[in-house]
Design an enzyme around this catalytic site. Structure first.
Site, PDB file in Angstrom:
ATOM      1  N   THR A  46      -0.520 -20.143 -77.850  1.00 60.41           N
ATOM      2  CA  THR A  46      -1.830 -20.257 -77.218  1.00 60.41           C
ATOM      3  C   THR A  46      -2.473 -18.874 -77.224  1.00 60.41           C
ATOM      4  O   THR A  46      -1.886 -17.914 -77.715  1.00 60.41           O
ATOM      5  CB  THR A  46      -1.707 -20.772 -75.773  1.00 60.41           C
ATOM      6  OG1 THR A  46      -1.171 -19.721 -74.944  1.00 60.41           O
ATOM      7  CG2 THR A  46      -0.785 -21.982 -75.690  1.00 60.41           C
ATOM      8  N   CYS A  47      -3.668 -18.776 -76.633  1.00 52.97           N
ATOM      9  CA  CYS A  47      -4.333 -17.472 -76.612  1.00 52.97           C
ATOM     10  C   CYS A  47      -3.579 -16.477 -75.744  1.00 52.97           C
ATOM     11  O   CYS A  47      -3.725 -15.270 -75.905  1.00 52.97           O
ATOM     12  CB  CYS A  47      -5.774 -17.614 -76.133  1.00 52.97           C
ATOM     13  SG  CYS A  47      -5.931 -18.341 -74.490  1.00 52.97           S
TER      14      CYS A  47
ATOM     15  N   HIS B 137      11.686 -21.573 -67.467  1.00 57.58           N
ATOM     16  CA  HIS B 137      10.448 -20.940 -67.922  1.00 57.58           C
ATOM     17  C   HIS B 137       9.508 -21.976 -68.525  1.00 57.58           C
ATOM     18  O   HIS B 137       8.311 -22.005 -68.204  1.00 57.58           O
ATOM     19  CB  HIS B 137      10.773 -19.859 -68.947  1.00 57.58           C
ATOM     20  CG  HIS B 137       9.559 -19.182 -69.517  1.00 57.58           C
ATOM     21  ND1 HIS B 137       8.810 -18.260 -68.809  1.00 57.58           N
ATOM     22  CD2 HIS B 137       8.947 -19.316 -70.728  1.00 57.58           C
ATOM     23  CE1 HIS B 137       7.805 -17.846 -69.549  1.00 57.58           C
ATOM     24  NE2 HIS B 137       7.857 -18.476 -70.714  1.00 57.58           N
TER      25      HIS B 137
ATOM     26  N   GLU C 134      -3.735 -23.521 -64.028  1.00 58.94           N
ATOM     27  CA  GLU C 134      -4.683 -24.032 -65.020  1.00 58.94           C
ATOM     28  C   GLU C 134      -4.112 -25.283 -65.692  1.00 58.94           C
ATOM     29  O   GLU C 134      -2.912 -25.399 -65.897  1.00 58.94           O
ATOM     30  CB  GLU C 134      -5.010 -22.957 -66.060  1.00 58.94           C
ATOM     31  CG  GLU C 134      -3.835 -22.537 -66.915  1.00 58.94           C
ATOM     32  CD  GLU C 134      -4.182 -22.508 -68.402  1.00 58.94           C
ATOM     33  OE1 GLU C 134      -5.016 -23.313 -68.820  1.00 58.94           O
ATOM     34  OE2 GLU C 134      -3.591 -21.691 -69.114  1.00 58.94           O
TER      35      GLU C 134
ATOM     36  N   GLN D  12      -1.442 -28.110 -74.148  1.00 61.43           N
ATOM     37  CA  GLN D  12      -0.948 -27.251 -75.225  1.00 61.43           C
ATOM     38  C   GLN D  12       0.561 -27.411 -75.410  1.00 61.43           C
ATOM     39  O   GLN D  12       1.052 -27.406 -76.541  1.00 61.43           O
ATOM     40  CB  GLN D  12      -1.312 -25.797 -74.917  1.00 61.43           C
ATOM     41  CG  GLN D  12      -2.811 -25.534 -74.955  1.00 61.43           C
ATOM     42  CD  GLN D  12      -3.189 -24.175 -74.375  1.00 61.43           C
ATOM     43  OE1 GLN D  12      -2.477 -23.630 -73.526  1.00 61.43           O
ATOM     44  NE2 GLN D  12      -4.305 -23.622 -74.831  1.00 61.43           N
TER      45      GLN D  12
ATOM     46  N   GLY E 297     -30.538 -15.652 -68.486  1.00 59.59           N
ATOM     47  CA  GLY E 297     -29.488 -14.893 -69.150  1.00 59.59           C
ATOM     48  C   GLY E 297     -28.565 -15.835 -69.897  1.00 59.59           C
ATOM     49  O   GLY E 297     -28.318 -16.964 -69.461  1.00 59.59           O
ATOM     50  N   ALA E 298     -28.079 -15.379 -71.040  1.00 59.42           N
ATOM     51  CA  ALA E 298     -27.232 -16.233 -71.878  1.00 59.42           C
ATOM     52  C   ALA E 298     -25.796 -15.726 -71.901  1.00 59.42           C
ATOM     53  O   ALA E 298     -25.081 -15.895 -72.887  1.00 59.42           O
ATOM     54  CB  ALA E 298     -27.805 -16.297 -73.301  1.00 59.42           C
TER      55      ALA E 298
ATOM     56  N   LYS F  91     -21.717 -15.289 -70.581  1.00 60.65           N
ATOM     57  CA  LYS F  91     -20.619 -16.254 -70.538  1.00 60.65           C
ATOM     58  C   LYS F  91     -20.565 -17.008 -69.215  1.00 60.65           C
ATOM     59  O   LYS F  91     -20.457 -18.237 -69.187  1.00 60.65           O
ATOM     60  CB  LYS F  91     -19.293 -15.536 -70.784  1.00 60.65           C
ATOM     61  CG  LYS F  91     -18.092 -16.465 -70.778  1.00 60.65           C
ATOM     62  CD  LYS F  91     -16.809 -15.696 -71.059  1.00 60.65           C
ATOM     63  CE  LYS F  91     -15.593 -16.631 -71.032  1.00 60.65           C
ATOM     64  NZ  LYS F  91     -14.328 -15.879 -71.290  1.00 60.65           N
ATOM     65  N   MET F  92     -20.648 -16.278 -68.078  1.00 59.79           N
ATOM     66  CA  MET F  92     -20.476 -16.931 -66.783  1.00 59.79           C
ATOM     67  C   MET F  92     -21.612 -17.900 -66.475  1.00 59.79           C
ATOM     68  O   MET F  92     -21.385 -19.013 -66.011  1.00 59.79           O
ATOM     69  CB  MET F  92     -20.327 -15.893 -65.670  1.00 59.79           C
ATOM     70  CG  MET F  92     -18.964 -15.212 -65.658  1.00 59.79           C
ATOM     71  SD  MET F  92     -18.592 -14.365 -64.099  1.00 59.79           S
ATOM     72  CE  MET F  92     -19.791 -13.029 -64.154  1.00 59.79           C
ATOM     73  N   SER F  93     -22.861 -17.473 -66.743  1.00 58.55           N
ATOM     74  CA  SER F  93     -23.985 -18.371 -66.467  1.00 58.55           C
ATOM     75  C   SER F  93     -23.965 -19.566 -67.408  1.00 58.55           C
ATOM     76  O   SER F  93     -24.308 -20.693 -67.016  1.00 58.55           O
ATOM     77  CB  SER F  93     -25.310 -17.613 -66.596  1.00 58.55           C
ATOM     78  OG  SER F  93     -25.397 -16.965 -67.851  1.00 58.55           O
TER      79      SER F  93
END
Length: 441
Positions: free
Chosen positions: A49-50, A99, A114, A120, A190-191, A193-195
């Protein structure tokens, strides 16, 4: 049969290292086949995963399995193994199992609890199954890990309280409008990430219209297209403000984008309808005095952080409960895994003892001459009782040892001492094999 794991994650390696060891989904099947060819590998799964890349290996010898895992990761990375090892962790059977269960439950994630990681884990297992690199031990382990992850989420609701700033804005919006977001209009300034995320979440929760304004009109158009909204030029912002029920602002401006007077005119144009302002920017985009206007509720980043912190505390409470679930599920798996070794040993021991008993009973009966049926039954019963009592303590202690990491050593000792011929064919996850008190798979 042992299960070992090796890998790195967000705690042990920076993204610059993690990205060098990441596997795209289409690259997993050939990578799994390469790993399966390593010496000592009986089965394998790769979880990438990331935030982590981990390999899980079923093997007959832990040291050989760990060596194979590290060699594979070293060859798969652009770094030399000597440089990579500083970021790697290796886990023996008991640690590897626990684990994986914690990973599936979201307890080892960057964001506690999460929910994406469970999907995943399931996908990693599915790819390995389809590629043919799992065995019965890994099949059972992965199925149990997925079950444990689902059980944690169902019983603790660890993922119910958001710890995302963007989603916290959505929670506040639902509170302000009493969960009635259908038909509402949100204006995004505003463009970033959070908005953008907050706007997407609100759209998912029923907001009908999304207006997007940005200093770069082209970016506003692009963002509006991705979320099914309408672009608005920044110099026309005040014209659209009266239409908005919710305003989310997050720009990089060094001055206020919305002033108290502008908000006051917007409120006057929509009497009796509440206006919610969410200012995620630092420095702030909305003049704080705007929050003093009747019908206006203004929240800044600190307000959202308070929601996040409160929810994080709830997740920590749920995590403590989840650890108990993980411990129980891992213990059930260890009992099953231990039974793979001790049950065949017990069967072989009983068979050998039974064969010796039957031969000696026949020999004794032949030497005694004519015996009644009752006398033969008494001799046979006595021989059976002696054998059972002699084996009883050994079998009980071996079953108890099966629940410990040293269970296989006791089984091997019995096999050598009694020269037992043991069938080590692994039962599948649907076969009922258990030790006393253990879960049946």
């Amino acid at each position: 049969m042992f299960v070992v794991a090796a890998g790195l994650n967000h705690r042990t390696a920076p993204v610059a290292i993690r990205e060098q060891l990441a596997f795209a989904r289409h690259g997993l099947p050939p990578a799994l086949c390469r790993l399966k060819e390593e010496a000592g590998v009986e089965g394998c799964v790769i979880l990438s995963t990331c935030n982590r890349t981990e390999v899980y290996i079923a093997c007959n010898q832990e040291e050989a399995g760990l060596k194979a895992a590290k060699n594979f990761l070293g060859r798969s990375c652009k770094l030399a193994l000597a440089d990579l090892e500083g970021y790697l962790y290796t886990l023996n059977t008991h640690h590897a199992v626990r684990h994986l269960f914690r990973v599936a439950a979201g307890l080892d994630s960057m964001i506690l609890g999460e929910d994406q990681v469970l999907a995943q884990v399931a996908e990693a297992y599915q790819v390995a199954r389809e590629t043919g690199t799992t065995n019965n031990v890994l099949n059972t382990l992965w199925q149990q890990a997925i079950y444990a992850g689902k059980r944690v989420r169902t019983e603790t609701r660890i993922d119910a309280n958001t710890v995302s700033v963007s989603y916290a804005a959505v929670e506040l919006a639902r509170q302000v409008f009493h969960d009635e977001l259908d038909g509402r209009t949100v204006l995004v300034i505003g463009a970033g990430k959070m908005s953008t995320l907050a706007a997407r979440y609100l759209k998912d929760k029923g907001v009908t219209t999304v207006l997007v304004s940005n200093r770069s009109y082209d970016r506003a158009v692009a963002l509006a297209a991705t979320i099914g909204g309408q672009a608005v030029r920044l110099d026309a912002l005040e014209d659209y403000l009266p239409r908005a029920d919710i305003v989310i602002s997050c720009t990089a401006a060094s001055h206020y984008i919305l002033h108290r007077d502008q908000v006051a005119r917007a409120v006057a144009a929509r009497p009796g309808v509440p206006l919610m302002l969410i200012d995620i920017a630092v420095p702030r985009d909305i003049e704080p005095a705007a929050g003093d206007l009747p019908g206006v509720k203004l929240y800044d980043i600190d307000d959202l952080q308070q929601v996040v912190l409160a929810n994080l505390e709830e997740r920590k409470k749920a995590a403590r409960q989840a650890e108990g679930i993980i411990a129980a599920e891992a213990e059930a798996f260890f009992q099953w895994l231990g039974s793979l070794y001790v049950v065949p040993t017990i069967v072989a021991l009983k068979e050998k003892a039974g064969a010796i008993k039957n031969a000696e009973v026949r020999r004794a009966c032949n030497r005694l001459g004519q015996l009644t049926t009752r006398e033969q039954k008494i001799i046979t019963s006595m021989a059976t009782t002696i054998v059972n009592q002699l084996l009883h303590d050994a079998i009980v202690n071996l079953k108890a040892a099966a629940l410990t990491p040293r269970g296989h050593l006791y089984a091997e000792a019995l096999q050598q001492l009694f020269e037992l011929k043991v069938d080590h064919t692994l039962p599948g996850p649907d076969m009922a094999v258990s030790v006393e008190g253990g879960r049946k798979y």
